[in-house]
Design a protein around this motif. Structure first.
Motif, PDB file in Angstrom:
ATOM      1  N   LYS A 187     -20.643 -25.526  17.376  1.00 41.04           N
ATOM      2  CA  LYS A 187     -21.753 -26.033  16.548  1.00 41.04           C
ATOM      3  C   LYS A 187     -23.043 -26.074  17.360  1.00 41.04           C
ATOM      4  N   ALA A 195     -18.696 -21.327  15.595  1.00 40.11           N
ATOM      5  CA  ALA A 195     -17.321 -20.866  15.354  1.00 40.11           C
ATOM      6  C   ALA A 195     -17.234 -19.738  14.330  1.00 40.11           C
ATOM      7  N   ASN A 197     -12.403 -31.820  12.839  1.00 42.36           N
ATOM      8  CA  ASN A 197     -13.712 -31.427  12.311  1.00 42.36           C
ATOM      9  C   ASN A 197     -14.605 -30.706  13.316  1.00 42.36           C
ATOM     10  N   GLY A 221     -14.243 -27.747  14.340  1.00 40.58           N
ATOM     11  CA  GLY A 221     -14.403 -26.331  13.968  1.00 40.58           C
ATOM     12  C   GLY A 221     -13.264 -25.457  14.460  1.00 40.58           C
ATOM     13  N   SER A 252     -10.263 -24.664  13.052  1.00 49.55           N
ATOM     14  CA  SER A 252      -9.747 -23.694  12.066  1.00 49.55           C
ATOM     15  C   SER A 252     -10.744 -22.567  11.878  1.00 49.55           C
TER      16      SER A 252
HETATM   17  P1  GDP Z   1     -11.249 -28.424  12.301  1.00 51.78           P
HETATM   18  O1  GDP Z   1     -10.920 -29.742  11.688  1.00 51.78           O
HETATM   19  O2  GDP Z   1     -11.522 -28.551  13.752  1.00 51.78           O
HETATM   20  O3  GDP Z   1     -10.282 -27.321  12.002  1.00 51.78           O
HETATM   21  O4  GDP Z   1     -12.673 -28.006  11.690  1.00 51.78           O
HETATM   22  P2  GDP Z   1     -13.070 -26.915  10.594  1.00 51.78           P
HETATM   23  O5  GDP Z   1     -12.939 -25.533  11.128  1.00 51.78           O
HETATM   24  O6  GDP Z   1     -12.382 -27.227   9.317  1.00 51.78           O
HETATM   25  O7  GDP Z   1     -14.633 -27.208  10.487  1.00 51.78           O
HETATM   26  C1  GDP Z   1     -15.153 -28.466  10.099  1.00 51.78           C
HETATM   27  C2  GDP Z   1     -16.535 -28.289   9.472  1.00 51.78           C
HETATM   28  O8  GDP Z   1     -17.450 -27.833  10.468  1.00 51.78           O
HETATM   29  C3  GDP Z   1     -16.552 -27.243   8.368  1.00 51.78           C
HETATM   30  O9  GDP Z   1     -17.436 -27.715   7.361  1.00 51.78           O
HETATM   31  C4  GDP Z   1     -17.118 -26.020   9.059  1.00 51.78           C
HETATM   32  O10 GDP Z   1     -17.792 -25.160   8.165  1.00 51.78           O
HETATM   33  C5  GDP Z   1     -18.092 -26.635  10.045  1.00 51.78           C
HETATM   34  N1  GDP Z   1     -18.304 -25.801  11.235  1.00 51.78           N
HETATM   35  C6  GDP Z   1     -17.372 -25.241  12.031  1.00 51.78           C
HETATM   36  N2  GDP Z   1     -17.946 -24.566  13.039  1.00 51.78           N
HETATM   37  C7  GDP Z   1     -19.280 -24.702  12.882  1.00 51.78           C
HETATM   38  C8  GDP Z   1     -20.433 -24.243  13.640  1.00 51.78           C
HETATM   39  O11 GDP Z   1     -20.339 -23.582  14.675  1.00 51.78           O
HETATM   40  N3  GDP Z   1     -21.650 -24.633  13.162  1.00 51.78           N
HETATM   41  C9  GDP Z   1     -21.797 -25.397  12.043  1.00 51.78           C
HETATM   42  N4  GDP Z   1     -23.036 -25.712  11.653  1.00 51.78           N
HETATM   43  N5  GDP Z   1     -20.747 -25.822  11.319  1.00 51.78           N
HETATM   44  C10 GDP Z   1     -19.512 -25.490  11.733  1.00 51.78           C
END
Ligand code: GDP
Length: 317
Positions: free
Chosen positions: A60, A89, A125, A127, A129
């Protein structure tokens, strides 16, 4: 400590990581939130994976302050057996940089006979996945067609001789650093029932006032910034969080600020510096030492009292 975060599965996750270490592990990727690269780092992970090189991935980065991201990358890159990169991500090219960095951390592995075995960890959350999907190039995170050594573990073959193991679940002891708890909550890592939004919003305002006051003023059209709670109230007024009598609903104002922050509407903001984090860690360790010394003193006093009673009793006899 205002934030009580007890993610489930801690013991089974710990066991799955131990199993992976035993089965073979060459590099540990810790996915961090670039807005809070210290607070989103897991204090238990290093102890469980001792000796394994570590790749810190600041995800992020599009939401974080670029100058602060550089400072954090330099901080992590200066640590032994550690490399750090920043990425988003969802973007393919930077995600490939991760594969290159892992190969550099374990140069002797990575062919058919000696595959490179990489484990990825991160708070909810952050990122994970999204990153795995980007790396694997398909909706991969939930397929489970390449089981690893435990039921929890998923295995992905990213390229020839490169295995990525994902161990879902969380590995987190209590949050020992109060400020980290606030930052984790502000970022969206902690379920909303585990904290008071108003308290977290006030902490966020304190950080923003200190470091990015002009962003706060610009976003909410505030000519000046007063005390933290008056800023929150002003945000509530701007965001229509007033009830009929005219009072501002502070929890609605807090919610509005947190949503704006998480969506990046206040700009690219990093909540902490490496120096601050080091100072908080020191303070937390000192507080823990003090507490342990107090407990020890109380135990010793109790023992003495009891032995005094016993000798008085035997003197009576
Ligand atoms: P996990 O719980 O670690 O698997 O997280 P997710 O992949 O489900 O991502 C959680 C939230 O963060 C989602 O709304 C993604 O779209 C958002 N997200 C993931 N990577 C990034 C990134 O690099 N930048 C931004 N702005 N949002 C991201």
């Amino acid at each position: 400590m205002p934030i009580n975060w007890f993610p489930g599965h801690m013991n089974s996750t710990r066991q799955a990581i131990k199993d992976r270490v035993q089965a073979g592990l060459d590099v540990v990727i810790e996915l961090l939130d670039a807005r809070l690269p210290g607070s989103s780092s897991n204090p238990m992970l290093a102890a469980l994976t001792t000796g394994r090189p570590s790749l810190k991935v600041l995800n992020k980065q599009d939401l974080a302050d670029p100058a602060q991201t550089d400072a954090w990358l330099a901080f992590y890159n200066a640590q032994p057996h550690t490399r750090a990169i920043a990425l988003d991500a969802g973007e393919k090219a930077p995600a490939r940089a991760l594969i290159k960095a892992c190969r550099e951390l374990a140069p002797l592995r990575g062919d058919m006979h000696k595959p490179l075995r990489v484990m990825i960890c991160g708070i909810p959350n952050v990122g994970k996945s999204t990153l795995i999907n980007t790396l694997v190039g398909r909706k991969a995170a939930k397929t489970g067609d390449e089981p690893g050594i435990t039921k929890l573990e998923q295995k992905f073959v990213l390229e020839h001789g490169f295995y990525l193991f994902d161990t879902p679940g969380m590995l987190w002891p209590r949050i020992a650093i109060e400020q980290s708890g606030y930052h984790l909550a502000a970022s969206g890592a902690i379920g909303r029932n585990a904290f008071d939004e108003e308290e977290v919003a006030l902490e966020l305002i304190a950080v923003l006032k200190r470091r990015y006051p002009e962003r706060l003023q610009a976003r909410y059209g505030l000519a000046e910034l007063g005390a933290d709670d008056s800023v929150l109230e002003a945000i509530g007024v701007k965001r229509g969080a007033k009830i009929r009598g005219g009072a501002v609903q502070m929890h609605k104002a807090a919610e509005a600020l947190l949503v704006d922050y998480r969506q990046g509407l206040l700009g690219r903001i990093t909540l902490e510096t490496p120096e601050e984090m080091a100072a908080w860690r020191r303070e937390a360790a000192e507080a823990q030492d003090r507490k342990a010394a107090e407990q020890e003193a109380a135990r010793a006093a109790d023992k003495e009292r009891r032995s005094g009673k016993r000798s008085a009793a035997s003197g009576d006899a």
